[in-house]
Design an enzyme around this catalytic site. Structure first.
Site, short mmCIF file in Angstrom:
data_model
loop_
_atom_site.label_atom_id
_atom_site.label_comp_id
_atom_site.label_asym_id
_atom_site.label_seq_id
_atom_site.Cartn_x
_atom_site.Cartn_y
_atom_site.Cartn_z
N ASP A 42 1.03 -0.80 -0.08
CA ASP A 42 0.04 0.36 -0.02
C ASP A 42 1.04 1.00 -0.25
OD1 ASP A 42 -1.58 2.25 1.09
OD2 ASP A 42 -3.69 0.67 1.20
N ARG A 44 0.23 4.43 1.11
CA ARG A 44 -0.10 4.71 2.12
C ARG A 44 1.02 4.58 3.26
NH1 ARG A 44 -6.61 4.20 1.96
NH2 ARG A 44 -5.53 2.46 2.11
N HIS A 96 -1.30 -2.67 8.52
CA HIS A 96 -1.97 -1.81 8.28
C HIS A 96 -3.85 -2.02 8.31
CE1 HIS A 96 -3.62 -0.62 4.28
NE2 HIS A 96 -2.55 -1.55 3.94
N CYS A 99 -6.64 -2.63 4.92
CA CYS A 99 -5.83 -3.18 4.29
C CYS A 99 -6.52 -3.44 3.03
CB CYS A 99 -5.29 -4.12 4.38
SG CYS A 99 -4.15 -5.20 3.58
#
Length: 205
Positions: A42, A44, A96, A99
């Site tokens: 990801d 982020r 996270h 997700c």
């Protein structure tokens, strides 16, 4: 788009030269990270950014949903290199909340080859179905599954011949499980760390 990347790199390089003239000379001389990070792809959740570390301080492997497959030669070769060559002594498995990979694993929809990759996450969901059912809503169940996936990743890394060899040789390398919150930018310790001669990954009630 490519020109934007190159321009951004030029600005970053100039800034680093100005702030620390010896930075790139040190980076070029030796790679000596203290951490090996196994995280989600990801965009982020970049390891250096969320931990506040500089380049050179963390060795990184990322994949969809930070899954630890026992047959993933990419991950295993990076793990072996980290432990045996770079002599990293702190391994982090980091998932996270929110997700997309975990969400895909819980959907009754086709996702192509990703469905094969995410099979271990679906297996965890089946194994902990009772635990997950206690969550108040679907989003909370998925976030709990993201935590369980990290805990399973810690267990799987600890069971690799790479870690078992290191521990038998007396190497004090430890494996930790963290989860990152996209909404608040905070890392949380899932209290499932392992170390030489023991495996104490636990799930939380």
């Amino acid at each position: 788009m490519l020109n934007d990347l190159l321009s951004g790199n030029l600005a970053w390089s100039a800034r680093r030269h100005e702030e620390d003239p010896g930075f790139f000379a040190r980076m070029g001389a030796q790679q000596a990270p203290e951490y090996f990070w196994i995280g989600c792809s990801d965009s982020r959740v970049p390891a250096n950014v969320v931990t506040g570390l500089d380049p050179g301080e963390v060795f990184v492997h990322r994949n969809v949903a930070n899954v630890v497959h026992s047959t993933d030669m990419n991950l295993l070769s990076a793990l072996e290199f980290a432990v045996e060559v770079l002599r990293v002594r702190e391994i982090i498995i980091c998932g996270h909340y929110g997700c997309g990979g975990v969400r895909a694993a819980t959907e009754d929809l086709p996702h192509g080859i990703t469905d094969h990759w995410l099979e271990p996450v679906r297996r965890i969901a089946r194994a902990y179905a009772v635990d997950l059912a206690r969550a108040p809503d679907l989003a909370a169940r998925r976030d709990r599954l993201a935590e369980l996936n990290v805990i399973e990743g810690v267990r799987r890394v600890s069971e690799t011949p790479i870690l078992q060899r290191a521990w038998e040789a007396g190497v004090d390398v430890r494996v930790h499980g963290l989860i990152y919150g996209l909404k608040d930018g905070r890392l949380r310790d899932l209290d499932c760390s392992t170390g030489p001669g023991r495996l104490r990954a636990e799930t939380k009630d």
